[in-house]
Scaffold this motif. Structure first.
Motif, PDB file in Angstrom:
ATOM      1  N   ARG A   1      69.874 -11.160  30.175  1.00 13.18           N
ATOM      2  CA  ARG A   1      69.673 -10.107  29.185  1.00 13.18           C
ATOM      3  C   ARG A   1      69.966 -10.631  27.776  1.00 13.18           C
ATOM      4  NH1 ARG A   1      68.693  -5.027  30.349  1.00 13.18           N
ATOM      5  NH2 ARG A   1      69.706  -4.880  32.382  1.00 13.18           N
ATOM      6  N   ILE A   2      70.788 -11.676  27.697  1.00 14.21           N
ATOM      7  CA  ILE A   2      71.156 -12.264  26.406  1.00 14.21           C
ATOM      8  C   ILE A   2      70.240 -13.445  26.065  1.00 14.21           C
ATOM      9  CG2 ILE A   2      73.045 -13.224  25.041  1.00 14.21           C
ATOM     10  CD1 ILE A   2      73.443 -10.309  26.112  1.00 14.21           C
ATOM     11  N   TYR A   3      69.981 -14.287  27.049  1.00 12.29           N
ATOM     12  CA  TYR A   3      69.023 -15.392  26.893  1.00 12.29           C
ATOM     13  C   TYR A   3      68.026 -15.271  28.047  1.00 12.29           C
ATOM     14  CZ  TYR A   3      71.996 -17.585  23.356  1.00 12.29           C
ATOM     15  OH  TYR A   3      72.714 -17.853  22.202  1.00 12.29           O
ATOM     16  N   PRO A   4      66.896 -14.584  27.830  1.00 18.53           N
ATOM     17  CA  PRO A   4      65.970 -14.244  28.917  1.00 18.53           C
ATOM     18  C   PRO A   4      65.512 -15.431  29.758  1.00 18.53           C
ATOM     19  CG  PRO A   4      65.432 -13.012  26.942  1.00 18.53           C
ATOM     20  CD  PRO A   4      66.494 -13.987  26.548  1.00 18.53           C
ATOM     21  N   ASN A   5      65.246 -16.562  29.133  1.00 18.81           N
ATOM     22  CA  ASN A   5      64.886 -17.771  29.872  1.00 18.81           C
ATOM     23  C   ASN A   5      66.079 -18.700  30.063  1.00 18.81           C
ATOM     24  OD1 ASN A   5      62.124 -17.240  30.309  1.00 18.81           O
ATOM     25  ND2 ASN A   5      61.619 -17.940  28.237  1.00 18.81           N
ATOM     26  N   GLY A   6      67.083 -18.544  29.227  1.00 20.88           N
ATOM     27  CA  GLY A   6      68.284 -19.363  29.337  1.00 20.88           C
ATOM     28  C   GLY A   6      68.320 -20.558  28.419  1.00 20.88           C
ATOM     29  N   ASP A   7      67.153 -21.005  27.966  1.00 23.77           N
ATOM     30  CA  ASP A   7      67.116 -22.211  27.118  1.00 23.77           C
ATOM     31  C   ASP A   7      66.672 -21.910  25.687  1.00 23.77           C
ATOM     32  OD1 ASP A   7      64.458 -21.634  27.644  1.00 23.77           O
ATOM     33  OD2 ASP A   7      63.954 -23.626  28.441  1.00 23.77           O
ATOM     34  N   GLU A   8      66.670 -20.627  25.304  1.00 25.36           N
ATOM     35  CA  GLU A   8      66.323 -20.275  23.926  1.00 25.36           C
ATOM     36  C   GLU A   8      67.412 -20.735  22.960  1.00 25.36           C
ATOM     37  OE1 GLU A   8      64.629 -16.887  26.519  1.00 25.36           O
ATOM     38  OE2 GLU A   8      66.483 -18.057  26.412  1.00 25.36           O
TER      39      GLU A   8
ATOM     40  N   PHE B   1      73.227  -3.669  23.729  1.00 27.81           N
ATOM     41  CA  PHE B   1      73.613  -2.874  24.895  1.00 27.81           C
ATOM     42  C   PHE B   1      75.078  -3.116  25.250  1.00 27.81           C
ATOM     43  CE2 PHE B   1      74.376  -2.930  29.528  1.00 27.81           C
ATOM     44  CZ  PHE B   1      74.324  -1.564  29.752  1.00 27.81           C
ATOM     45  N   TYR B   2      75.489  -4.380  25.246  1.00 25.26           N
ATOM     46  CA  TYR B   2      76.880  -4.679  25.601  1.00 25.26           C
ATOM     47  C   TYR B   2      77.860  -4.281  24.496  1.00 25.26           C
ATOM     48  CZ  TYR B   2      74.974  -6.812  29.735  1.00 25.26           C
ATOM     49  OH  TYR B   2      74.315  -6.999  30.925  1.00 25.26           O
ATOM     50  N   ASP B   3      77.402  -4.257  23.250  1.00 30.91           N
ATOM     51  CA  ASP B   3      78.221  -3.662  22.184  1.00 30.91           C
ATOM     52  C   ASP B   3      78.589  -2.225  22.566  1.00 30.91           C
ATOM     53  OD1 ASP B   3      78.296  -5.774  20.347  1.00 30.91           O
ATOM     54  OD2 ASP B   3      76.444  -5.146  19.354  1.00 30.91           O
ATOM     55  N   HIS B   4      77.573  -1.465  22.941  1.00 36.32           N
ATOM     56  CA  HIS B   4      77.766  -0.055  23.257  1.00 36.32           C
ATOM     57  C   HIS B   4      78.607   0.111  24.532  1.00 36.32           C
ATOM     58  CE1 HIS B   4      75.085   0.709  20.028  1.00 36.32           C
ATOM     59  NE2 HIS B   4      73.951   0.474  20.688  1.00 36.32           N
ATOM     60  N   LEU B   5      78.310  -0.701  25.537  1.00 31.84           N
ATOM     61  CA  LEU B   5      79.023  -0.591  26.808  1.00 31.84           C
ATOM     62  C   LEU B   5      80.508  -0.903  26.643  1.00 31.84           C
ATOM     63  CD1 LEU B   5      79.176  -0.260  29.872  1.00 31.84           C
ATOM     64  CD2 LEU B   5      78.447  -2.650  30.097  1.00 31.84           C
ATOM     65  N   ILE B   6      80.826  -2.007  25.996  1.00 33.30           N
ATOM     66  CA  ILE B   6      82.223  -2.403  25.821  1.00 33.30           C
ATOM     67  C   ILE B   6      82.962  -1.397  24.933  1.00 33.30           C
ATOM     68  CG2 ILE B   6      83.730  -4.173  24.807  1.00 33.30           C
ATOM     69  CD1 ILE B   6      81.649  -6.251  25.857  1.00 33.30           C
TER      70      ILE B   6
ATOM     71  N   GLY C   1      63.723  -6.759  26.674  1.00 35.23           N
ATOM     72  CA  GLY C   1      63.597  -8.214  26.593  1.00 35.23           C
ATOM     73  C   GLY C   1      64.318  -9.012  27.653  1.00 35.23           C
ATOM     74  N   ARG C   2      64.914  -8.358  28.630  1.00 38.44           N
ATOM     75  CA  ARG C   2      65.635  -9.105  29.670  1.00 38.44           C
ATOM     76  C   ARG C   2      64.665  -9.939  30.503  1.00 38.44           C
ATOM     77  NH1 ARG C   2      66.872  -8.715  35.047  1.00 38.44           N
ATOM     78  NH2 ARG C   2      68.990  -9.224  35.750  1.00 38.44           N
ATOM     79  N   GLY C   3      65.106 -11.140  30.897  1.00 44.31           N
ATOM     80  CA  GLY C   3      64.316 -11.987  31.767  1.00 44.31           C
ATOM     81  C   GLY C   3      64.750 -11.840  33.211  1.00 44.31           C
ATOM     82  N   LEU C   4      63.978 -12.391  34.138  1.00 47.63           N
ATOM     83  CA  LEU C   4      64.345 -12.357  35.559  1.00 47.63           C
ATOM     84  C   LEU C   4      65.537 -13.273  35.813  1.00 47.63           C
ATOM     85  CD1 LEU C   4      60.946 -12.441  37.511  1.00 47.63           C
ATOM     86  CD2 LEU C   4      62.515 -10.501  37.257  1.00 47.63           C
ATOM     87  N   SER C   5      66.394 -12.849  36.739  1.00 48.77           N
ATOM     88  CA  SER C   5      67.554 -13.650  37.110  1.00 48.77           C
ATOM     89  C   SER C   5      67.521 -13.961  38.603  1.00 48.77           C
ATOM     90  CB  SER C   5      68.849 -12.913  36.770  1.00 48.77           C
ATOM     91  OG  SER C   5      69.186 -11.983  37.776  1.00 48.77           O
TER      92      SER C   5
ATOM     93  N   PRO D   1      69.883 -15.748  20.725  1.00 53.99           N
ATOM     94  CA  PRO D   1      70.008 -14.700  21.749  1.00 53.99           C
ATOM     95  C   PRO D   1      69.108 -13.515  21.485  1.00 53.99           C
ATOM     96  CG  PRO D   1      71.844 -14.576  20.229  1.00 53.99           C
ATOM     97  CD  PRO D   1      71.052 -15.783  19.827  1.00 53.99           C
ATOM     98  N   ASN D   2      68.963 -12.710  22.517  1.00 52.38           N
ATOM     99  CA  ASN D   2      68.194 -11.468  22.446  1.00 52.38           C
ATOM    100  C   ASN D   2      69.099 -10.370  21.894  1.00 52.38           C
ATOM    101  OD1 ASN D   2      66.505  -9.246  22.924  1.00 52.38           O
ATOM    102  ND2 ASN D   2      67.153  -9.095  25.074  1.00 52.38           N
ATOM    103  N   GLU D   3      68.837  -9.942  20.674  1.00 49.74           N
ATOM    104  CA  GLU D   3      69.700  -8.979  19.989  1.00 49.74           C
ATOM    105  C   GLU D   3      69.786  -7.641  20.737  1.00 49.74           C
ATOM    106  OE1 GLU D   3      72.353  -7.366  17.322  1.00 49.74           O
ATOM    107  OE2 GLU D   3      71.765  -9.467  17.612  1.00 49.74           O
ATOM    108  N   LYS D   4      68.683  -7.221  21.339  1.00 53.24           N
ATOM    109  CA  LYS D   4      68.693  -5.959  22.076  1.00 53.24           C
ATOM    110  C   LYS D   4      69.690  -6.007  23.236  1.00 53.24           C
ATOM    111  CE  LYS D   4      65.664  -3.080  20.213  1.00 53.24           C
ATOM    112  NZ  LYS D   4      66.025  -1.697  19.814  1.00 53.24           N
TER     113      LYS D   4
END
Length: 481
Positions: free
Chosen positions: A108-115, A125-130, A31-35, A118-121
């Motif tokens: 990755r958290i807000y794919p468009n930024g104005d939602e 990922f950052y739950d696991h990474l941290i 679900g990540r958006g372009l940055s 947040p995107n739970e997926k």
């Protein structure tokens, strides 16, 4: 009477630093958006010594890049850290890292930024990474915004030039503070807030044809970023009082070319306009010298009621610095404009014209400490070079070891002077895509990644000589370099 420190404190944070947009890849996964980083194409014909801007362009050019199916965009793929983070972090653990700095991809958290939500997926990922960083014995040091602005916020809103961005960013930051409360102690709100106009697209989300007076627009966008940062500091005190909020600058301290008073005074003024960013965020108000600069250069900063009080009441708590090289100021050639400097003839160049200056680190850190008296952290320092794999698979990067050794020596000198440096995070402990040139050939890591400038290769990780050297540095707490 205070004792003179003899060396690095016992709890010193040795480690390394990366950015999501240069390492993670997986730009279209979960679900990540372009940055803003995803449209920085690799140019095999680039002039490495004269890279003036990172990515961006006109609005039409940005939209065309989104549809471009021919060019290669390396930051979309990174080194696939999204899928290899466990094994990569295990290598950092093997070196004995006490801290690891990375960023969270806003898109990755807000794919468009104005939602609204947040995107739970992305959060998972950052739950696991941290969790993995902590499990490996490292302090996670997390940057909220590191050249990863959702592209939709640029094309539809005009980036931080639009005051609506403050609310979007605060919503995003609130999500992070609530989600990772108790796990992340050190937050860097925005990466290298002063590195404009060089990275005004990645940092501020403004494009080249957005206004007639682009310098005014840039400083307005920076003000909106300041306000957003102050709001985040205020929120952090409410959400997680144990969190420590910091800002970051790319060191731009310059030397006068000569003792000609014209060179000396112009250098002082240029350096002061770099301190402007930290003066606002650490002292809590706009310095008069900056207001004078704005007035004399047809720059009008629009503030809303309450902005000045917000900045004053919510200063950042520590300062992080990226340091790579220095330049000089020649009043016959250079102007007051940001980062307009000349090369120092006493220093040797790299292919990218980054001239290493270990004593410059001592000079810069001393200036920051004398000015602010807040904890300092080296958030980036390293040598980008063209590494060679020998027939036996070894990589002899003595040039990198020498660069790091001499800088760490000067860091120790600062500490012996009483400067409160709490950590040293070398840039790119593993090879990643270059921020400035979008190439893999410019390698910083202790760990080699077998990928070329077009993402071709096995992706295999190889330990360089510097891997073992830095491991020993950490083991001896910087006593044996």
């Amino acid at each position: 009477m205070k004792e003179v420190p003899k060396g690095f404190p016992k709890d010193f944070l040795w480690g390394g630093a990366v950015a999501a947009c240069q390492i993670e890849g997986a730009y279209d996964v979960d679900g990540r958006g372009l940055s803003t980083s995803d449209i920085h194409a690799y140019d095999k014909n680039m002039d490495r010594a004269h890279i003036e801007k990172e990515g961006g362009g006109t609005l039409a050019g940005i939209k065309a890049a989104v549809e471009d199916k021919e060019s290669y965009f390396p930051k979309r793929y990174g080194i696939d850290f999204y899928h290899t983070y466990k094994s990569d972090l295990a290598l950092m653990k093997e070196m004995g890292f006490k801290a690891f700095r990375t960023s969270i991809s806003w898109s990755r958290i807000y794919p468009n930024g104005d939602e609204e939500t947040p995107n739970e997926k992305g959060l998972e990922f950052y739950d696991h990474l941290i969790d993995e960083i902590i499990k490996d014995g490292m302090e996670p040091i997390i940057t909220m915004s590191h050249y990863d602005i959702p592209l939709h916020l640029v094309t539809e809103y005009g980036g931080f030039a639009n005051r609506k961005m403050i609310d979007f960013f605060v919503r995003y930051a609130t999500t992070l503070l609530e989600r990772f409360k108790g796990k992340v102690k050190y937050w860097i709100v925005c990466n290298q807030v002063n590195l404009v106009p060089t990275v005004q697209f990645g940092s501020l989300g403004i494009y080249d044809d957005q206004a007639e007076n682009m310098e005014e627009l840039m400083y307005q966008a920076v003000h909106n970023q300041f306000v957003a940062g102050a709001k985040v500091v205020k929120l952090a005190r409410e959400i997680d009082p144990d969190a420590i909020m910091g800002t970051m600058v790319a060191d731009g301290t310059m030397y006068p070319a000569t003792c000609n008073p014209e060179d000396v005074v112009l250098t002082m003024k240029k350096n002061r306009m770099q301190y402007y960013f930290t003066d606002v965020q650490l002292r809590g108000e706009y310095p008069v010298y900056a207001l004078r600069y704005f007035k004399e250069n047809n720059i009008s900063i629009q503030m809303e009621e309450g902005d000045e009080e917000l900045l004053k009441e919510n200063p950042m708590q520590f300062l992080t610095i990226s340091y790579y090289y220095t330049k000089i100021v020649d009043s016959t050639k250079n102007t007051i404009k940001a980062f307009d400097g000349s090369q120092n003839p006493y220093l040797k160049p790299t292919p990218w014209e980054w001239r290493a200056d270990p004593l410059g680190l001592y000079n810069s850190l001393s200036q920051y400490w004398d000015r602010y008296q807040v904890p300092l952290m080296i958030a980036e320092n390293g040598l980008g070079a063209l590494d060679k794999i020998e027939e036996d698979g070894s990589i002899h990067d003595e040039y990198r070891i020498e660069y790091l050794r001499e800088h760490i020596k000067q860091l120790k000198e600062c500490i012996k002077d009483g400067v409160d440096v709490i950590g040293y995070l070398s840039w790119g402990p593993i090879d990643i895509v270059s921020s400035s040139s979008a190439e893999m050939s410019k390698r910083y890591g202790y760990i080699y990644v077998d990928l070329d400038d077009f993402g071709k290769g096995s992706g295999k990780r190889l330990k360089k000589d510097s891997f073992y050297w830095y491991k020993h540095v950490i083991e001896t707490n910087g006593e044996d370099l």
